[in-house]
Design a protein around this motif. Structure first.
Motif, PDB file in Angstrom:
ATOM      1  N   HIS A  30       0.421  -0.992   0.424  1.00 24.54           N
ATOM      2  CA  HIS A  30      -0.308  -0.335   0.225  1.00 24.54           C
ATOM      3  C   HIS A  30       0.948   1.454  -0.269  1.00 24.54           C
ATOM      4  N   TYR A  34       1.041   3.944  -2.376  1.00 18.43           N
ATOM      5  CA  TYR A  34       0.780   5.475  -2.494  1.00 18.43           C
ATOM      6  C   TYR A  34       1.723   6.274  -2.739  1.00 18.43           C
ATOM      7  N   SER A  39      -3.217   8.432  -3.789  1.00 15.66           N
ATOM      8  CA  SER A  39      -4.752   8.510  -3.671  1.00 15.66           C
ATOM      9  C   SER A  39      -4.980   6.960  -2.475  1.00 15.66           C
ATOM     10  N   ARG A  40      -5.516   6.970  -1.494  1.00 17.91           N
ATOM     11  CA  ARG A  40      -5.562   6.004  -0.545  1.00 17.91           C
ATOM     12  C   ARG A  40      -6.865   4.944  -1.686  1.00 17.91           C
ATOM     13  N   GLU A  41      -7.655   5.652  -2.367  1.00 13.76           N
ATOM     14  CA  GLU A  41      -8.350   4.364  -2.649  1.00 13.76           C
ATOM     15  C   GLU A  41      -7.486   4.075  -3.574  1.00 13.76           C
ATOM     16  N   ASP A  42      -7.382   4.468  -4.725  1.00 13.20           N
ATOM     17  CA  ASP A  42      -6.172   3.952  -6.201  1.00 13.20           C
ATOM     18  C   ASP A  42      -5.578   2.988  -5.739  1.00 13.20           C
ATOM     19  N   GLU A  44      -5.662   0.860  -2.815  1.00 15.11           N
ATOM     20  CA  GLU A  44      -6.274   0.265  -2.444  1.00 15.11           C
ATOM     21  C   GLU A  44      -6.578  -0.766  -3.584  1.00 15.11           C
ATOM     22  N   GLU A  45      -7.145  -0.719  -4.801  1.00 14.08           N
ATOM     23  CA  GLU A  45      -7.469  -1.364  -5.750  1.00 14.08           C
ATOM     24  C   GLU A  45      -5.981  -1.959  -6.353  1.00 14.08           C
ATOM     25  N   ASN A  48      -5.316  -4.762  -4.141  1.00 14.88           N
ATOM     26  CA  ASN A  48      -5.756  -6.118  -4.015  1.00 14.88           C
ATOM     27  C   ASN A  48      -5.291  -6.932  -6.177  1.00 14.88           C
ATOM     28  N   SER A  78       0.688   0.370 -10.411  1.00 15.42           N
ATOM     29  CA  SER A  78       0.490   1.310  -9.832  1.00 15.42           C
ATOM     30  C   SER A  78       0.950   2.977 -10.772  1.00 15.42           C
ATOM     31  N   ARG A  81      -1.745   2.820 -14.081  1.00 16.49           N
ATOM     32  CA  ARG A  81      -3.394   3.458 -13.662  1.00 16.49           C
ATOM     33  C   ARG A  81      -3.100   4.773 -13.094  1.00 16.49           C
TER      34      ARG A  81
END
Lengths: 184, 221
Positions: A30, A34, A39-42, A44-45, A48, A78, A81
């Protein structure tokens, strides 16, 4: 749980593999994501997605360093993304790559080096020639994308020493790449 | 090559760094332990050997003089040797010279926030380890012209060992060029010994050449 035990879980297709991976490496993965995406949400995805990717790659792969193996996957996901979603913005990753422009030799043709496998090889040889402390600082900044303050804390040195070391390392890398003939 | 090209190539280099050896990635992930223990052990060995040699020498001289009946002279030699050995952690080189100039340069004392790196004027900036403030001496154009060539010509400078720098009372010395560039005369001359916009910390790599040390002290005194 030891790395080899977790890898065994992947190989035996046990669903515990992902839980154990998350327990041992979730926070680290994470953190990597990060620092690239801010971005925490990105992040996290991406973490996963990393578990799914690892699930898909094993049992074919049997990594000796599971942490490094997962770090590479999460870093790659990452970056992809970031580039897809923030092509025009320069966030955390943008700052790190901006620094790396110092390392670019004039007239460099990366595709030629890529085809010949020169660049990856040269990077590894450059890193192998550094002291452990310098290598850790370089890898923390340009692989893990850590902030300077975080590296300073981890290495128990001052932030300005980290900055000076990175500045020198970028110059050394550029000179190394030139000497290794990655220019045309 | 345009900046855009460089940015794209830097992205590419960043991607390639993702493919470095797994053991380097794993190494950087492990907690870092500074090698203080090994250093102290080495230091202890050096101190131990020095003490043994000193004691042997003092004892040898003392016994020799006793045998020849020259106790008084022998004591003087012995004392001188002890003094010399015990001074091994005293400041050396440029640190010693700056220490000698401490009182004479009290008018140069400047709080850190007042040290100006973009004033357009070159300066010598230095800091004593036991002071929070810095000392700043502005350079005239003529002094700058004399200093810079020596700063860039330090091939004959003496490498500094960790032990040699232990007793130094000077935390750092920098030449600031007035345009944000900061150079330390205690780092090997290279593109990497130039910082920008800050008085960076450093571990001394070299003892500046005598010529450069003399010039710096001459300017400061």
């Amino acid at each position: 749980m030891e790395d080899y035990q977790i890898v065994d879980l992947y190989w035996s297709r046990s669903e515990d593999a992902i839980g154990e991976t998350s327990r041992k490496y979730g926070r680290m993965l994470h953190g990597i994501s990060y620092s690239l995406l801010s971005s925490r949400e990105d992040a996290e995805e991406c973490v996963n997605d990393t578990y799914l990717e690892a699930w898909g790659r094993m049992p074919e792969d049997r990594p000796a360093y599971l942490g490094a193996y997962l770090s590479k996957i999460v870093r790659c996901l990452s970056i992809s993304r970031f580039r897809a979603e923030h092509r025009q913005k320069r966030g955390g990753m943008g700052r790190v790559t901006e620094e790396l422009t110092d390392c670019i030799p004039d007239g460099w043709d990366p595709h030629k080096d890529y085809e010949n496998g020169l660049l990856a090889d040269a990077l590894n040889r450059f890193l192998a020639g550094l002291s452990e402390e310098k290598r850790r600082i370089f890898v923390r900044r340009y692989f893990y994308s850590d902030e300077v303050a975080a590296i300073a804390e981890r290495m128990q040195i001052s932030p300005s020493k980290v900055k000076t070391t990175l500045h020198r390392l970028r110059n050394e890398l550029r000179e190394f790449l030139e000497k290794e003939g990655v220019t045309i | 090559m345009t900046n855009w090209d460089k940015a794209r190539l830097a992205d590419y280099l960043f991607d390639e760094i993702g493919g470095i050896r797994d053991d380097f990635v794993a190494e950087a992930e492990r907690p870092y332990e500074r090698k203080a223990r090994a250093l102290s052990l080495r230091r202890m060995v050096v101190v131990g050997v020095s003490l043994t040699l000193t004691l042997t020498a003092v004892l040898g001289v003392w016994i020799g003089n006793r045998m020849t009946g020259r106790d008084e002279a022998g004591d003087e030699i012995g004392n001188a040797m002890v003094t010399q050995q015990s001074g091994s952690t005293a400041p050396v080189g440029i640190s010693l010279r700056l220490q000698e100039l401490r009182e004479a340069t009290e008018d140069c004392v400047t709080p850190k926030e007042k040290v100006e790196l973009f004033s357009g004027t070159a300066q010598i900036v230095w800091k004593y380890a036991d002071e929070d403030t810095y000392r700043v001496r502005r350079l005239s154009a003529a002094e700058t012209d004399r200093l810079l060539p020596l700063l860039n010509r330090q091939e004959n400078a003496t490498p500094v060992s960790g032990e040699a720098s232990d007793g130094n009372t000077v935390e750092g010395i920098w030449i600031t060029l007035g345009d944000g560039r900061v150079i330390s005369p205690c780092l090997e001359a290279s593109k990497g010994n130039v910082g920008y916009g800050e008085l960076f910390d450093y571990e001394p790599e070299i003892e500046p050449t005598d010529e450069l040390t003399e010039l710096i002290c001459d300017v400061l005194s």
